[in-house]
Design a protein around this motif. Structure first.
Motif, PDB file in Angstrom:
ATOM      1  N   ALA A 222      -9.482 -77.125  -3.279  1.00 50.51           N
ATOM      2  CA  ALA A 222      -9.624 -78.337  -2.471  1.00 50.51           C
ATOM      3  C   ALA A 222     -10.525 -78.066  -1.261  1.00 50.51           C
ATOM      4  O   ALA A 222     -11.362 -78.900  -0.886  1.00 50.51           O
ATOM      5  N   TYR A 223     -10.374 -76.886  -0.661  1.00 53.08           N
ATOM      6  CA  TYR A 223     -11.184 -76.532   0.511  1.00 53.08           C
ATOM      7  C   TYR A 223     -12.680 -76.516   0.133  1.00 53.08           C
ATOM      8  O   TYR A 223     -13.507 -77.131   0.791  1.00 53.08           O
ATOM      9  N   ALA A 293     -10.150 -71.474   6.841  1.00 51.83           N
ATOM     10  CA  ALA A 293      -8.871 -72.028   6.372  1.00 51.83           C
ATOM     11  C   ALA A 293      -8.320 -71.056   5.345  1.00 51.83           C
ATOM     12  O   ALA A 293      -8.931 -70.030   5.073  1.00 51.83           O
ATOM     13  N   GLY A 294      -7.178 -71.378   4.797  1.00 48.66           N
ATOM     14  CA  GLY A 294      -6.585 -70.521   3.775  1.00 48.66           C
ATOM     15  C   GLY A 294      -5.414 -69.753   4.334  1.00 48.66           C
ATOM     16  O   GLY A 294      -4.373 -69.653   3.713  1.00 48.66           O
ATOM     17  N   GLY A 316      -8.591 -74.186  10.779  1.00 50.02           N
ATOM     18  CA  GLY A 316      -7.763 -75.351  10.453  1.00 50.02           C
ATOM     19  C   GLY A 316      -6.858 -75.045   9.275  1.00 50.02           C
ATOM     20  O   GLY A 316      -6.996 -74.005   8.628  1.00 50.02           O
ATOM     21  N   ILE A 317      -5.922 -75.945   9.030  1.00 47.80           N
ATOM     22  CA  ILE A 317      -5.095 -75.812   7.819  1.00 47.80           C
ATOM     23  C   ILE A 317      -5.136 -77.123   7.040  1.00 47.80           C
ATOM     24  O   ILE A 317      -5.075 -78.217   7.624  1.00 47.80           O
ATOM     25  N   GLY A 318      -5.257 -76.968   5.729  1.00 45.65           N
ATOM     26  CA  GLY A 318      -5.188 -78.122   4.832  1.00 45.65           C
ATOM     27  C   GLY A 318      -4.273 -77.777   3.683  1.00 45.65           C
ATOM     28  O   GLY A 318      -3.561 -76.777   3.725  1.00 45.65           O
ATOM     29  N   SER A 319      -4.304 -78.586   2.658  1.00 41.30           N
ATOM     30  CA  SER A 319      -3.521 -78.266   1.470  1.00 41.30           C
ATOM     31  C   SER A 319      -4.120 -79.002   0.284  1.00 41.30           C
ATOM     32  O   SER A 319      -4.851 -79.985   0.457  1.00 41.30           O
ATOM     33  N   THR A 320      -3.792 -78.495  -0.895  1.00 41.52           N
ATOM     34  CA  THR A 320      -4.262 -79.174  -2.107  1.00 41.52           C
ATOM     35  C   THR A 320      -3.684 -80.587  -2.119  1.00 41.52           C
ATOM     36  O   THR A 320      -4.361 -81.540  -2.524  1.00 41.52           O
ATOM     37  N   LEU A 323      -5.554 -82.717   0.252  1.00 42.97           N
ATOM     38  CA  LEU A 323      -6.946 -82.607  -0.179  1.00 42.97           C
ATOM     39  C   LEU A 323      -7.836 -81.814   0.766  1.00 42.97           C
ATOM     40  O   LEU A 323      -8.715 -81.088   0.319  1.00 42.97           O
ATOM     41  N   HIS A 324      -7.648 -81.952   2.078  1.00 42.22           N
ATOM     42  CA  HIS A 324      -8.445 -81.099   2.980  1.00 42.22           C
ATOM     43  C   HIS A 324      -7.683 -80.896   4.286  1.00 42.22           C
ATOM     44  O   HIS A 324      -6.455 -81.027   4.320  1.00 42.22           O
ATOM     45  N   ILE A 325      -8.410 -80.583   5.344  1.00 42.51           N
ATOM     46  CA  ILE A 325      -7.780 -80.127   6.596  1.00 42.51           C
ATOM     47  C   ILE A 325      -7.236 -81.304   7.401  1.00 42.51           C
ATOM     48  O   ILE A 325      -7.918 -82.311   7.582  1.00 42.51           O
ATOM     49  N   LYS A 418       0.145 -66.090   0.928  1.00 41.60           N
ATOM     50  CA  LYS A 418      -1.255 -66.498   0.852  1.00 41.60           C
ATOM     51  C   LYS A 418      -2.099 -65.259   1.082  1.00 41.60           C
ATOM     52  O   LYS A 418      -2.046 -64.661   2.152  1.00 41.60           O
TER      53      LYS A 418
HETATM   54  O1  3SK Z   1      -5.748 -73.435   2.664  1.00 43.52           O
HETATM   55  C1  3SK Z   1      -6.053 -74.401   3.361  1.00 43.52           C
HETATM   56  O2  3SK Z   1      -5.810 -74.415   4.574  1.00 43.52           O
HETATM   57  C2  3SK Z   1      -6.772 -75.573   2.742  1.00 43.52           C
HETATM   58  C3  3SK Z   1      -7.750 -76.189   3.455  1.00 43.52           C
HETATM   59  C4  3SK Z   1      -8.421 -77.264   2.928  1.00 43.52           C
HETATM   60  C5  3SK Z   1      -8.116 -77.733   1.693  1.00 43.52           C
HETATM   61  C6  3SK Z   1      -7.132 -77.114   0.973  1.00 43.52           C
HETATM   62  C7  3SK Z   1      -6.442 -76.031   1.489  1.00 43.52           C
HETATM   63  C8  3SK Z   1      -5.365 -75.398   0.657  1.00 43.52           C
END
Ligand code: 3SK
Length: 515
Positions: A222-223, A293-294, A316-320, A323-325, A418
């Motif tokens: 996603a990142y 990120a990650g 930053g932090i996001g997640s699948t 979708l993003h940060i 992670k």
């Molecule tokens: O790992 C993250 O922080 C991240 C950032 C953007 C999109 C997806 C993910 C998992």
């Protein structure tokens, strides 16, 4: 809040936005360049190939491809046709793809020639019938019935109009890993892609047409999808793609040859580059900003990077699932060692075990609310309900907020690790170690290296009278799981700490590691 039009197809949205930039370079890969005009033309021809082969709206297409110019053609071609690309990690094993092929019931596959052997192995291990195989850059004779992607595109006429999707229509899937069980098919919409660019790519990163973006994270993450497709194409920028692994040397080579202005990486990658004797001087690169990120970026790495290159790393932090940060530092407001503040347009809540918000200074479970959340996990009601709770999405991370509103990472809520920005399930690694004839039991935890980055460590109990070396066990895991999952450290122990009912107490091992 902005409402997208009733008819909205994200591929058509990008094509329309960039029609006046037909000759401008959209992508540079290891072998060729692709203009915005050619990107639209090829994607629409691929859409026609899929439609012509009977792949229908909302059917799934496995996208198992290396980062080359063919990747965005494949992804956007699917979106244009209204079929759902299921973008998957290229480092997995045949049994992983077999699960995904059958779980998403892929009607077609789009695959890089270099990955065809592993895909063919996977196909034989599962019952789903794939009607069409399209091969990007074949490396030898094609299997019966398979199409060469370039030849098929050249022979087709572009599809005349996009599928009449809407902003909430399913657009694509990504697989998200969990601490137990199989990967979850995360279903995202056409509108979600638009939101990530409008809320983060444009206002936080400030990307413009003048930028040249380069991401170490591949497009199937996603990142990487945001970094190398959604954001740059939403502003008419140029993207550098690299098929190989993002080692420091491979990254430096692209920095100096293609002069990207924005680089997207992960903490392990930044640490590896700073430790390299071949780190290029500031004068050899054109970076104006980096994103990370990650996993949480240790302050010291960011400070050393800034001292050398003069540019900030925006963590930053996001997640699948989102979708993003959604939580990030930003240019002009960077506090190293923290993940910054919520991205405007997203709301963040830290909750205690009773479900109530915790006060500043106390650790809580992170929940997010925002318009780019996935619809659901396919065929998995239990996990869907655990994660998508009404308007809120549970992230599985723990955070603490200070009195000034900055958020600092405080670990995972589950046992997931992670490593280099990619989730690793300790249970999967333990189960694999236990398949080794010399291993009685194993427990896997994350431990911090000298840079403050997470590395996997396995505690192993050997069977009586059996012997194995750490290298034997590492090689054994590497042969069976994706290479990034093997434990970097192995310690042999006489027994593992357990509860009265026999459950392994990983937290005891973590405490022991921390001294
Ligand atoms: O790992 C993250 O922080 C991240 C950032 C953007 C999109 C997806 C993910 C998992």
């Amino acid at each position: 809040m902005t409402r997208l039009p009733e008819h909205f197809n994200f591929a058509e949205h990008l094509f329309a936005l960039n029609r006046a930039r037909g000759d401008r370079m959209a992508y540079i890969d290891d072998h060729e360049t692709l203009s915005y005009g050619a990107l639209e033309d090829r994607a629409r021809r691929l859409a026609a190939v899929l439609a012509g082969a009977g792949v229908r709206r909302e059917e799934r297409v496995l996208l198992l491809m290396l980062d080359t110019c063919d990747w965005p053609v494949a992804f956007l071609g699917c979106l244009y046709a209204g079929v759902l690309p299921v973008a998957v990690n290229t480092l997995l094993k045949p049994e992983d793809y077999a699960y995904m092929l059958s779980h998403c019931r892929a009607r077609a596959v789009l695959v890089s020639g270099a990955l065809l052997p592993v895909l063919n192995d996977a196909m034989h291990r599962q019952p789903n019938e794939v009607a069409l195989q399209v091969v990007s850059q074949p490396q030898g004779p094609l299997p019966g019935g398979a199409l060469d992607m370039r030849a098929a595109i050249t022979a087709a006429a572009p599809l005349s109009a996009p599928a009449a999707t809407g902003p909430d229509a399913p657009g694509f899937w990504l697989y998200s890993s969990g601490s137990t069980g199989k990967p979850k098919g995360t279903v995202h919409t056409h509108g979600n892609l638009w939101w990530t660019a409008e809320l983060y790519g444009k206002p936080v990163l400030g990307l413009t047409e003048q930028d040249r973006c380069f991401s170490a994270a591949k497009l199937y993450f996603a990142y990487g999808l945001g970094n190398s497709l959604t954001f740059p194409l939403s502003v008419g920028a140029t993207v550098v793609l690299m098929a190989e692994r993002p080692t420091p040397d491979a990254t430096f080579e692209r920095w100096t040859r293609h002069q990207p202005t924005v680089f997207f990486g992960a903490p392990t990658g930044f640490a590896g580059m700073l430790a390299s004797p071949r780190l290029p001087p500031r004068s050899a690169v054109s970076l104006r900003m980096c994103s990370s990120a990650g996993e949480a970026l240790p302050a010291e790495i960011a400070q050393r990077f800034k001292a050398h290159f003069g540019c900030d790393i925006i963590d930053g932090i996001g997640s699948t699932e989102m979708l993003h940060i959604f939580l990030s530092n930003r240019p002009g407001d960077v506090r190293y060692g923290t993940t910054g503040k919520p991205v405007p347009g997203y709301e963040v809540s830290l909750r205690g075990e009773d479900g109530r918000e915790v006060p500043d200074g106390e650790i809580g479970d992170l929940y997010i609310q925002g318009p780019s959340a996935a619809l659901l996990y396919w065929n998995n009601r239990e996990k869907t309900r655990e994660t998508f709770q009404g308007a809120w999405t549970k992230s599985g991370d723990k955070y603490v907020r200070d009195a000034e509103g900055y958020y600092t990472y405080a670990g995972r809520s589950d046992d997931m690790l992670k490593v280099s920005g990619i989730y690793v399930s300790p249970f999967e690694v333990e189960a694999t170690l236990m398949q080794h004839q010399a291993v009685l039991e194993a427990a896997v935890i994350g431990t911090q290296d000298a840079d403050g980055l997470t590395k996997t460590k396995a505690f192993v109990v050997l069977k009586e009278g059996q012997a194995a070396t750490p290298d034997d066990l590492k090689a054994f895991v590497k042969e069976r799981l994706a290479p990034y999952k093997y434990p970097r450290l192995i310690e042999f122990v006489p027994e593992l700490p357990k509860t009265a009912t026999g459950k392994i107490q990983r937290f005891r091992l973590r405490e022991r590691e921390q001294g």
